[in-house]
Write a protein that holds these residues in place. Sequence first.
Motif, PDB file in Angstrom:
ATOM      1  N   ARG A  55       0.841  -1.199   0.000  1.00 42.89           N
ATOM      2  CA  ARG A  55       0.000   0.000   0.000  1.00 42.89           C
ATOM      3  C   ARG A  55       0.877   1.250   0.000  1.00 42.89           C
ATOM      4  O   ARG A  55       1.872   1.315   0.721  1.00 42.89           O
ATOM      5  N   VAL A  56       0.498   2.247  -0.819  1.00 38.69           N
ATOM      6  CA  VAL A  56       1.244   3.513  -0.799  1.00 38.69           C
ATOM      7  C   VAL A  56       0.368   4.593  -0.157  1.00 38.69           C
ATOM      8  O   VAL A  56      -0.857   4.481  -0.129  1.00 38.69           O
ATOM      9  N   GLY A  57       1.016   5.618   0.362  1.00 40.75           N
ATOM     10  CA  GLY A  57       0.275   6.748   0.925  1.00 40.75           C
ATOM     11  C   GLY A  57       0.017   6.586   2.407  1.00 40.75           C
ATOM     12  O   GLY A  57       0.313   5.552   3.002  1.00 40.75           O
ATOM     13  N   GLY A  58      -0.539   7.651   2.982  1.00 43.50           N
ATOM     14  CA  GLY A  58      -0.772   7.696   4.420  1.00 43.50           C
ATOM     15  C   GLY A  58      -1.946   6.828   4.839  1.00 43.50           C
ATOM     16  O   GLY A  58      -2.631   6.242   4.006  1.00 43.50           O
ATOM     17  N   PRO A  59      -2.187   6.749   6.150  1.00 50.54           N
ATOM     18  CA  PRO A  59      -3.308   5.956   6.648  1.00 50.54           C
ATOM     19  C   PRO A  59      -4.643   6.607   6.286  1.00 50.54           C
ATOM     20  O   PRO A  59      -4.694   7.793   5.955  1.00 50.54           O
ATOM     21  N   GLY A  60      -5.688   5.821   6.386  1.00 53.27           N
ATOM     22  CA  GLY A  60      -7.021   6.352   6.106  1.00 53.27           C
ATOM     23  C   GLY A  60      -7.279   6.374   4.615  1.00 53.27           C
ATOM     24  O   GLY A  60      -6.411   6.044   3.805  1.00 53.27           O
ATOM     25  N   SER A  61      -8.506   6.776   4.288  1.00 53.95           N
ATOM     26  CA  SER A  61      -8.884   6.765   2.885  1.00 53.95           C
ATOM     27  C   SER A  61      -9.731   7.992   2.594  1.00 53.95           C
ATOM     28  O   SER A  61     -10.811   8.148   3.150  1.00 53.95           O
ATOM     29  N   THR A  62      -9.188   8.874   1.793  1.00 53.27           N
ATOM     30  CA  THR A  62      -9.966  10.024   1.320  1.00 53.27           C
ATOM     31  C   THR A  62      -9.705  10.101  -0.185  1.00 53.27           C
ATOM     32  O   THR A  62      -8.715   9.527  -0.668  1.00 53.27           O
TER      33      THR A  62
END
Length: 200
Positions: A55-62
Amino acid sequence: MPATYKSTPLYGGALICDLPTHFADVSTIRQVPDNQEVYIDKEGFTSIVFDITERVGGPGSTPEIDGEALTTHLEDIVGDEIARTKVWNSASTHFSRLDESIPAYTLIATQSPKPADPSRGPASGSPDFTAIILTLLRLEREKTDILVTINVPHIKGEYDEEEVDLELGKQGKLIGDAVDYAAKIWETFKVKDWTLFKEI
């Protein structure tokens, strides 16, 4: 004539989805990395690639976090060709057989080939352009991104140039077929064994 599909096990049956019957598993012909499954059209040039990545990117999903992840993956796929890649649209995607809380997105892009080296003349058989339909499935709990990339090379003489004008929303048959394949994958894709994501 619409394509016929068959339920196809992926990654040893841990995942399953319907793929067109006229696509062949590339691993029967050549080595494919463990985190990939590659299918190629026996009657054309289109390929469907499944890729399990970190997974790439920060936590959470926006939309912002996931949109950036989608862009990052596209850049990884096209590499230094990114300057000749144009994204036409991207949208949130629904996988019918997965929990609705799992975010997914799809984009459609086109990639122009490198300009031909004038000293060598035009490269024969190289596509006028390649359409890319990229679907990203975000499995945050598994720290995994699943990519489904449908690559659609458009080779002169193999498609009707009049039918394709993405600026006007004209996709032509090859891209239209690929969108149908993608829609069938969204409808039928299922995880049968979640431990797969611990192994890869």
